[in-house]
Design an enzyme around this catalytic site. Structure first.
Site, mmCIF file in Angstrom:
data_model
loop_
_atom_site.group_PDB
_atom_site.id
_atom_site.type_symbol
_atom_site.label_atom_id
_atom_site.label_comp_id
_atom_site.label_asym_id
_atom_site.label_seq_id
_atom_site.Cartn_x
_atom_site.Cartn_y
_atom_site.Cartn_z
ATOM 1 C CB CYS A 325 -1.542 4.593 4.693
ATOM 2 S SG CYS A 325 -2.537 3.222 4.075
ATOM 3 C CG HIS A 326 1.420 -0.877 1.909
ATOM 4 N ND1 HIS A 326 2.550 -1.575 2.281
ATOM 5 C CD2 HIS A 326 1.230 -1.135 0.598
ATOM 6 C CE1 HIS A 326 2.995 -2.232 1.235
ATOM 7 N NE2 HIS A 326 2.220 -1.980 0.205
ATOM 8 C CB THR A 327 -2.792 3.265 0.195
ATOM 9 O OG1 THR A 327 -3.412 2.136 0.792
ATOM 10 C CG2 THR A 327 -3.470 3.586 -1.121
ATOM 11 C CD GLU A 348 -3.182 5.989 8.556
ATOM 12 O OE1 GLU A 348 -3.212 5.210 7.581
ATOM 13 O OE2 GLU A 348 -2.652 5.694 9.631
ATOM 14 C CB CYS A 377 -22.420 14.694 0.168
ATOM 15 S SG CYS A 377 -23.820 13.695 -0.387
ATOM 16 C CB CYS A 382 -26.238 11.314 -1.257
ATOM 17 S SG CYS A 382 -24.873 10.138 -1.405
ATOM 18 C CB CYS A 385 -25.023 10.034 2.270
ATOM 19 S SG CYS A 385 -23.329 10.546 1.919
ATOM 20 C CB CYS A 393 -20.426 9.727 -0.171
ATOM 21 S SG CYS A 393 -20.908 11.317 -0.861
ATOM 22 N NE ARG A 397 -12.835 6.995 -5.600
ATOM 23 C CZ ARG A 397 -11.778 7.037 -6.388
ATOM 24 N NH1 ARG A 397 -11.512 8.143 -7.069
ATOM 25 N NH2 ARG A 397 -10.988 5.987 -6.512
ATOM 26 C CB CYS A 457 -6.196 5.412 6.224
ATOM 27 S SG CYS A 457 -6.311 4.160 4.930
HETATM 28 P P1 NAD Z 1 1.822 -3.062 5.604
HETATM 29 O O1 NAD Z 1 2.758 -3.063 4.473
HETATM 30 O O2 NAD Z 1 2.206 -2.365 6.848
HETATM 31 O O3 NAD Z 1 1.467 -4.572 6.004
HETATM 32 C C1 NAD Z 1 1.361 -5.623 5.097
HETATM 33 C C2 NAD Z 1 1.768 -6.922 5.790
HETATM 34 O O4 NAD Z 1 1.537 -8.002 4.886
HETATM 35 C C3 NAD Z 1 3.235 -6.969 6.172
HETATM 36 O O5 NAD Z 1 3.372 -7.397 7.512
HETATM 37 C C4 NAD Z 1 3.826 -8.011 5.213
HETATM 38 O O6 NAD Z 1 4.895 -8.727 5.785
HETATM 39 C C5 NAD Z 1 2.623 -8.889 4.964
HETATM 40 N N1 NAD Z 1 2.685 -9.642 3.705
HETATM 41 C C6 NAD Z 1 3.100 -9.198 2.499
HETATM 42 N N2 NAD Z 1 2.974 -10.183 1.586
HETATM 43 C C7 NAD Z 1 2.456 -11.245 2.224
HETATM 44 C C8 NAD Z 1 2.093 -12.556 1.825
HETATM 45 N N3 NAD Z 1 2.225 -12.959 0.569
HETATM 46 N N4 NAD Z 1 1.582 -13.393 2.749
HETATM 47 C C9 NAD Z 1 1.441 -12.994 4.037
HETATM 48 N N5 NAD Z 1 1.780 -11.760 4.472
HETATM 49 C C10 NAD Z 1 2.273 -10.894 3.583
HETATM 50 O O7 NAD Z 1 0.466 -2.464 5.043
HETATM 51 P P2 NAD Z 1 -0.832 -1.862 5.753
HETATM 52 O O8 NAD Z 1 -0.686 -0.421 5.932
HETATM 53 O O9 NAD Z 1 -1.209 -2.727 6.897
HETATM 54 O O10 NAD Z 1 -1.883 -2.075 4.549
HETATM 55 C C11 NAD Z 1 -2.240 -3.359 4.127
HETATM 56 C C12 NAD Z 1 -2.971 -3.300 2.792
HETATM 57 O O11 NAD Z 1 -4.246 -2.680 2.973
HETATM 58 C C13 NAD Z 1 -2.255 -2.477 1.730
HETATM 59 O O12 NAD Z 1 -2.452 -3.133 0.483
HETATM 60 C C14 NAD Z 1 -2.990 -1.164 1.744
HETATM 61 O O13 NAD Z 1 -2.855 -0.495 0.526
HETATM 62 C C15 NAD Z 1 -4.395 -1.633 2.007
HETATM 63 N N6 NAD Z 1 -5.337 -0.690 2.604
HETATM 64 C C16 NAD Z 1 -6.618 -0.759 2.176
HETATM 65 C C17 NAD Z 1 -7.583 0.035 2.733
HETATM 66 C C18 NAD Z 1 -8.992 -0.055 2.288
HETATM 67 O O14 NAD Z 1 -9.782 0.825 2.597
HETATM 68 N N7 NAD Z 1 -9.393 -1.103 1.605
HETATM 69 C C19 NAD Z 1 -7.224 0.951 3.730
HETATM 70 C C20 NAD Z 1 -5.894 0.983 4.157
HETATM 71 C C21 NAD Z 1 -4.959 0.159 3.592
HETATM 72 N N1 AHE Z 2 -6.609 4.459 -6.889
HETATM 73 C C1 AHE Z 2 -6.584 3.141 -6.424
HETATM 74 C C2 AHE Z 2 -7.694 2.920 -5.424
HETATM 75 C C3 AHE Z 2 -7.179 2.021 -4.409
HETATM 76 C C4 AHE Z 2 -8.199 1.724 -3.333
HETATM 77 O O1 AHE Z 2 -8.911 0.745 -3.427
HETATM 78 N N2 AHE Z 2 -8.238 2.523 -2.327
HETATM 79 C C5 AHE Z 2 -8.994 2.220 -1.128
HETATM 80 C C6 AHE Z 2 -8.422 2.979 -0.015
HETATM 81 S S1 AHE Z 2 -6.776 2.553 0.327
HETATM 82 C C7 AHE Z 2 -6.462 3.498 1.626
HETATM 83 O O2 AHE Z 2 -5.232 3.249 2.096
HETATM 84 C C8 AHE Z 2 -10.448 2.641 -1.209
HETATM 85 O O3 AHE Z 2 -11.127 2.751 -0.215
HETATM 86 N N3 AHE Z 2 -10.953 2.864 -2.345
HETATM 87 C C9 AHE Z 2 -12.264 3.371 -2.527
HETATM 88 C C10 AHE Z 2 -12.193 4.514 -3.491
HETATM 89 O O4 AHE Z 2 -13.237 5.109 -3.749
HETATM 90 O O5 AHE Z 2 -11.090 4.787 -3.977
HETATM 91 C C11 AHE Z 2 -6.690 2.119 -7.521
HETATM 92 O O6 AHE Z 2 -6.083 1.058 -7.353
HETATM 93 O O7 AHE Z 2 -7.369 2.385 -8.519
HETATM 94 ZN ZN ZN Z 3 -4.472 4.336 3.737
#
Ligand code: NAD
Ligand code: AHE
Ligand code: ZN
Length: 658
Positions: A325-327, A348, A377, A382, A385, A393, A397, A457
């Protein structure tokens, strides 16, 4: 003997082996006709089905007369074991197809010995029906233009006289005559009405009558305009693959259910152990390979790590596959304020429980799980939950953010004793990891783990952002910024929810095509114009779009996404994770005029309740996810390569199979 095998992808063999379809070809064919002409493999890959394609006879056996005619001898083994001379030494097609070949492909290609179905064309259709009916070794059977009553047609008469000595001896190899009691839930047969052999050789109506007489359900589909060729086969092969996949799935579920029921009964009837005999098995530490992040941006190092036994409320799992995953890359690059080194990243994954710690009640050794970074949990106390409003939850964390298990210590160490931190409560860049019981979603064992990881994820998050967090209604307009796996899952869900306009936005022009495959109706590249992207979106739609999503993690994009949400009611959802120190801003007027800004973690899904449901929806064919897997690598040590591939821009998910 020559044969061909299709195995669905360069991925791990599922527990118990690949469910398999044996395909039997017709007169004059060999092992190549089906593989080159039927177009079956895309469907087989989609269903996770192996296909085994034997030749239609021995070749070059030197039997006198074997090459004298096209409908007897070479290319025409008729799927019987010959008893008449000079054929009886070599022409043993029934034994070959039902015993010898399965033993070989089960050993060499990981094909299941029990989850097998059979189909075929013409002489192969005859072979499929007769071998299925006589051996009862196959879960399901189907056929294209089968020779249904060979004792009553010239091809059959010639074959039986030659191979068995008489037509009467062929009665044991005649589908119509073998149909003496219902044997399958349903048999599927397709027949072209322009088939020149229909009236003289195939005789499907005789088989229909036999099935009706004994109450065997038969779906015989007659197609006007279709002849006896492989064009006919390729036109309907998808239905046959799906027919068998469905039967094999139910069979697998039935077998698993029966095994579970038997185990439960055994457990219920076994006398409880006396108190002094109740020994708690303590698992020993395991050494295995893991990719360790020692410092930001430095390539991960493949190290031998020691994974301690699970403590109270924990399980140790064998990671079968991990999708990047990108994260993970974000934390590895040093931008995550919670990032710790040395650590084992990865979150993931699909895994199998190897051992359980004391007090674990909801998981057992052998369970298939998806680790969750958002635990559940489920304690009545909670409030998170207990609420349908959130999945967040907080039970573990704090320790998760500090890179340790709930008791404040790590289960990972290097061979020299150096402690290695956990990551997001998962650390799945390791062949074994330890998880909190409350972090594990137990999933159907029918789900291949190399696909299950996607639900850990990115894909789940995108789907949930639409279904749970913003609750898109039919007819809505949507804009998705960033078409990676997360953004495309938003697109997929928006389409499923009935959105009629879906604008995909990405700096990478190659994303237009993949975006359209997933359901975008419009594509914009911010780099194509000086005009701010939010203005371009608004001008396409007059007042903006109903729902917008940031899937990039870029705070300027988050602002743009908010500002092109519909005046009065538009909702913008932040999904992307922004680097340490970044903040979002906009003019408050944007909110005053009715736009709403929200965010989602894991798409709002409650890990233990909802991930198994997503998996079941996929298994039921209602939630396709295969297209997210664009790359597959083998071995945990390939994780650096996976990072490189993800950064290349063509990758949605690179699955590393351990
Ligand atoms: P990825 O890198 O595969 O995809 C990102 C896409 O965004 C790419 O296609 C890239 O070309 C495009 N992009 C980058 N900059 C851009 C811009 N300025 N304008 C338009 N497009 C742009 O990543 P992913 O795995 O799809 O994840 C996407 C984001 O979601 C990441 O920041 C990741 O950390 C986050 N994420 C969050 C959660 C959550 O729970 N909130 C879960 C998973 C991933
Ligand atoms: N440690 C990071 C947290 C980044 C973040 O927001 N993570 C997402 C999941 S990304 C999955 O690819 C999330 O769900 N966060 C909820 C949580 O409890 O962490 C930072 O930037 O501080
Ligand atoms: Zn992820």
């Amino acid at each position: 003997m020559t044969f061909a095998v299709f195995v669905p992808g360069a991925v791990i063999t599922p527990e118990g082996g690949w469910p398999v379809l044996y395909w039997l070809s017709g007169l004059t064919c060999d092992d190549t006709n089906f593989s080159t002409k039927a177009g079956a493999f895309a469907w087989a890959a989609k269903e996770g089905l192996a296909v085994v394609m034997p030749d239609t006879s021995p070749r070059g056996a030197g039997v006198p007369g074997e090459d004298e005619s096209w409908d007897f001898g070479t290319g025409a083994g008729f799927y019987v074991d010959a008893t008449a001379e000079p054929w009886s030494k070599n022409y043993k097609m029934a034994t070959y197809v039902t015993i010898e070949l399965p033993a070989l492909v089960e050993k060499e290609f990981g094909v299941s010995p029990t989850l097998k179905s059979v189909s075929g064309h013409s002489m192969g259709g005859h072979g499929a029906l007769t071998l299925a009916l006589s051996t009862r070794k196959f879960v399901s059977v189907s056929a294209f233009a089968p020779i249904c009553n060979p004792t009553a047609c010239p091809w059959g008469e010639k074959a039986f006289k030659g191979y068995l000595g008489s037509v009467e001896a062929g009665e044991a190899h005649d589908a119509t005559l073998l149909m003496t009691s219902p044997a399958f839930e349903e048999i599927l047969v397709d027949q072209g009405l322009d088939d020149s052999f229909l009236e003289t050789q195939l005789l499907p109506d005789n088989f229909v009558a036999a099935c009706q007489k004994v109450g065997q359900k038969l779906r015989l589909r007659k197609h006007a305009g279709y002849d006896h060729s492989y064009y006919f086969v390729s036109s309907f092969i998808k239905d046959h693959v799906e027919f068998h996949a469905k039967a094999l799935r139910s069979s697998k579920v039935a077998a698993a259910t029966a095994a579970a029921a038997a185990a439960e009964t055994a457990a219920e009837t076994a006398p409880p152990p006396k108190e002094e005999e109740r020994v708690v098995e303590v698992a020993a530490p395991i050494t295995c390979k893991a990719m360790v992040a020692f410092e930001p941006k430095a390539p991960l190092e493949c190290r031998t790590v020691v994974v301690a036994a699970p403590k109270t409320g924990e399980v140790r799992v064998r990671v079968a596959a991990n999708a990047l995953c990108h994260t993970d890359v974000y934390t590895w690059s040093g931008q995550d304020p919670e990032g710790l080194f040395p650590s084992i990243l990865g979150h993931e994954a699909g895994a199998i429980v190897e051992s359980v710690g004391p007090g674990v009640t909801t998981l057992s050794v052998g369970d298939h799980i998806v680790p969750g970074y958002t635990p559940q949990c489920s304690a009545p106390s909670c409030v998170f939950c207990s609420s349908p409003k959130t999945n967040l939850c907080p039970r573990i964390r704090a320790s998760q953010g500090k890179g340790v298990m709930p008791d404040g210590t790590s289960r990972f160490s290097l061979e020299d004793g150096t402690t290695v931190f956990h990551f997001m409560g998962c650390s799945t860049f390791s062949e074994y990891t330890v998880l909190a019981e409350i972090s594990c979603a137990k999933i159907s064992p029918a789900m291949p783990l190399y696909k299950a990881c996607l639900f850990g994820c990115g894909v789940s998050t995108g789907l949930g952002a639409v279904f749970n967090t913003t609750k898109v209604e039919p007819g809505s307009s949507v804009a998705v910024f960033g078409l990676g796996a997360v953004g495309l899952a938003v697109v997929q869900a928006a389409k499923m929810a009935g959105a009629t306009r879906i604008v995909g936005i990405d700096l990478n022009p190659a994303k237009e095509s993949v975006g359209r495959d997933f359901g975008i109706t419009d594509f914009l590249n911010p780099a194509d114009s000086e005009e701010p992207i939010q203005k371009r979106v608004v001008s396409m739609t007059q007042w903006g779009v109903d729902y917008t999503y940031d899937c990039t993690g870029n705070v300027d994009v988050m602002r743009a996404a908010l500002e092109c949400a519909h005046r009065g009611w538009g909702t913008s959802c932040v999904i992307g994770v922004a680097a340490s120190g970044k903040e979002i801003s906009t003019r408050p007027f944007q909110l005053v005029t009715g736009r709403r800004w929200c965010g989602t973690a894991f798409g709002g899904w409650k890990t233990r309740t909802d991930v198994p449901k997503l998996v079941d929806e996929h298994l039921a064919g209602q939630l396709p996810i295969d297209a997210y897997i664009t790359h597959v690598l083998r071995g945990v040590d390939k994780t650096n390569e996976a990072i490189h591939i993800l950064e290349g821009g063509e990758c949605l998910r690179c699955v590393v199979v351990y």
